[in-house]
Design a protein around this motif. Structure first.
Motif, PDB file in Angstrom:
ATOM      1  N   VAL A   1       0.829  -1.203   0.000  1.00  0.00           N
ATOM      2  CA  VAL A   1       0.000   0.000   0.000  1.00  0.00           C
ATOM      3  C   VAL A   1       0.866   1.256   0.000  1.00  0.00           C
ATOM      4  CG1 VAL A   1      -1.681   1.328   1.341  1.00  0.00           C
ATOM      5  CG2 VAL A   1      -1.953  -1.143   1.110  1.00  0.00           C
ATOM      6  N   GLN A   2       1.969   1.217   0.740  1.00  0.00           N
ATOM      7  CA  GLN A   2       2.825   2.390   0.880  1.00  0.00           C
ATOM      8  C   GLN A   2       3.363   2.892  -0.459  1.00  0.00           C
ATOM      9  OE1 GLN A   2       6.520   2.524   0.674  1.00  0.00           O
ATOM     10  NE2 GLN A   2       6.414   4.721   1.090  1.00  0.00           N
ATOM     11  N   ALA A   3       3.528   1.991  -1.421  1.00  0.00           N
ATOM     12  CA  ALA A   3       4.056   2.380  -2.730  1.00  0.00           C
ATOM     13  C   ALA A   3       3.159   3.396  -3.433  1.00  0.00           C
ATOM     14  CB  ALA A   3       4.230   1.142  -3.605  1.00  0.00           C
ATOM     15  N   ASP A   4       1.869   3.475  -3.073  1.00  0.00           N
ATOM     16  CA  ASP A   4       0.930   4.404  -3.711  1.00  0.00           C
ATOM     17  C   ASP A   4       0.548   5.578  -2.812  1.00  0.00           C
ATOM     18  OD1 ASP A   4       0.475   3.083  -6.275  1.00  0.00           O
ATOM     19  OD2 ASP A   4      -0.404   1.476  -5.082  1.00  0.00           O
ATOM     20  N   LEU A   5       1.275   5.790  -1.715  1.00  0.00           N
ATOM     21  CA  LEU A   5       1.030   6.935  -0.841  1.00  0.00           C
ATOM     22  C   LEU A   5       1.919   8.099  -1.276  1.00  0.00           C
ATOM     23  CD1 LEU A   5       0.954   5.188   2.669  1.00  0.00           C
ATOM     24  CD2 LEU A   5      -0.989   5.780   1.210  1.00  0.00           C
ATOM     25  N   ARG A   6       1.297   9.264  -1.556  1.00  0.00           N
ATOM     26  CA  ARG A   6       2.061  10.436  -2.002  1.00  0.00           C
ATOM     27  C   ARG A   6       1.325  11.717  -1.603  1.00  0.00           C
ATOM     28  NH1 ARG A   6       6.137   9.797  -5.227  1.00  0.00           N
ATOM     29  NH2 ARG A   6       6.024  11.956  -5.953  1.00  0.00           N
ATOM     30  N   THR A   7       2.098  12.799  -1.545  1.00  0.00           N
ATOM     31  CA  THR A   7       1.464  14.115  -1.474  1.00  0.00           C
ATOM     32  C   THR A   7       1.243  14.604  -2.904  1.00  0.00           C
ATOM     33  OG1 THR A   7       3.629  15.220  -1.354  1.00  0.00           O
ATOM     34  CG2 THR A   7       2.521  14.707   0.727  1.00  0.00           C
ATOM     35  N   ASP A   8       0.134  15.334  -3.118  1.00  0.00           N
ATOM     36  CA  ASP A   8      -0.121  15.838  -4.471  1.00  0.00           C
ATOM     37  C   ASP A   8       0.522  17.206  -4.661  1.00  0.00           C
ATOM     38  OD1 ASP A   8      -1.719  17.673  -3.158  1.00  0.00           O
ATOM     39  OD2 ASP A   8      -3.625  16.801  -3.824  1.00  0.00           O
TER      40      ASP A   8
END
Length: 306
Positions: A268-275
């Protein structure tokens, strides 16, 4: 035309390759769906075999119970004949004694029926619980997304340097539970100690507790991160310890504890980002405290989160 512009036939060739790749990915998705359905069918078949075995055992038990009842009924009939034909005497069985014997037998039958009923009810409850647990496990296997993370708002009550590690802080954090949680964070190089005191943060609360240089860490502070910088994510104004962080596009209840073997957090962490506006997201869905707002970093846009 510019000398850097690719010929028309090369553009056409690239477009064709893209279509082939898209078709290949579609085929792979269909294969994965078929595999998941096959696995579900195998599990259902195993479940039916177990249920059939239990039903066979119940039938055998009922047959034994019926045979015992027939034997007792035959015995009572013999006793009744003896009671009516035996004359009174020192060793004879009186009608009162026969009545008492019949009453005792009736009581034993009622007790047997009651025990059998209890046993069956217990079996049904056990089967229902097993079914519910199985459905939960299947749901979790199919649902590999951010909803399985238990993300909550917390307040750092105290923070201090780790006694045995120069790069670690040890924080006591209020996340709305009866007791504070101890959290160990590698933030010494990025956040001054005074900025942690009484600070609101977002925490991942269902990682398996792990000792870090001798101190058990029971959660993880979520931060925007790059190779050079780290910033703690800020919950929205008005959020309080214990508030859940949710995602509109990904409903569902979090796991009680994330299994390290299944690597749910890592996937899941691989798709966590700030925009681009520093809002924390998962696949473009914002970290949200319902009714209060979004979670953000201070200045780090388009950065990973961990």
């Amino acid at each position: 035309m510019s000398g850097n512009t690719p010929p028309l036939h090369k553009l056409t060739q690239k477009a064709g390759e893209t279509e082939q790749l898209m078709e290949y990915f579609k085929q792979q998705v269909e294969l994965l769906k078929e595999k998941a359905m096959l696995q579900a069918s195998v599990r259902e078949e195993k479940k039916l075999l177990v249920e059939n075995a239990k039903l066979k055992k119940d039938i055998d038990d009922l047959q034994k119970l019926l045979q015992e009842k027939q034997k007792r009924r035959a015995g009572r009939q013999v006793s009744s004949v003896q009671c009516t034909t035996t004359s009174a005497g020192p060793e004879s069985t009186t009608p009162t004694a026969c009545a008492a014997t019949t009453t005792n037998a009736t009581g034993r039958r009622k007790t047997l029926h009651k025990d059998e009923g209890k046993r069956r009810r217990a079996e049904r409850r056990g089967e229902k619980k097993e079914k519910e647990l199985g459905l939960v496990a299947l749901d979790q296997e199919a649902r590999l997304d951010v909803s399985r993370l238990d993300l909550r708002v917390g307040r750092i009550i105290t923070a201090k340097k780790h006694p045995d590690a120069d790069s670690l802080y040890v924080e006591e954090v209020d996340i709305g539970e009866a007791t504070l949680r101890t959290v160990v964070s590698g933030l010494v190089k990025h956040v001054p100690l005074e900025q942690l005191q009484n600070r609101m943060v977002v925490l991942l609360c269902n990682l398996r507790p792990t000792k870090m240089r001798g101190v058990l860490s029971q959660a993880m502070v979520m931060c925007a991160s790059s190779s050079e910088r780290v910033e703690i994510l800020d919950p929205p104004s008005g959020a309080v310890p214990g508030d859940r962080v949710t995602f509109q596009s990904f409903p569902g209840e979090p796991d009680k504890e994330l299994s390290p073997k299944k690597k749910v957090w890592e996937k899941v962490q691989a798709d966590l980002r700030t925009d681009g506006k520093c809002v924390a997201t998962y696949k473009d869905a914002a970290f949200e405290v319902r009714g209060k707002g979004l979670c953000k970093s201070q200045t780090m846009s388009n950065s990973g989160i961990k």
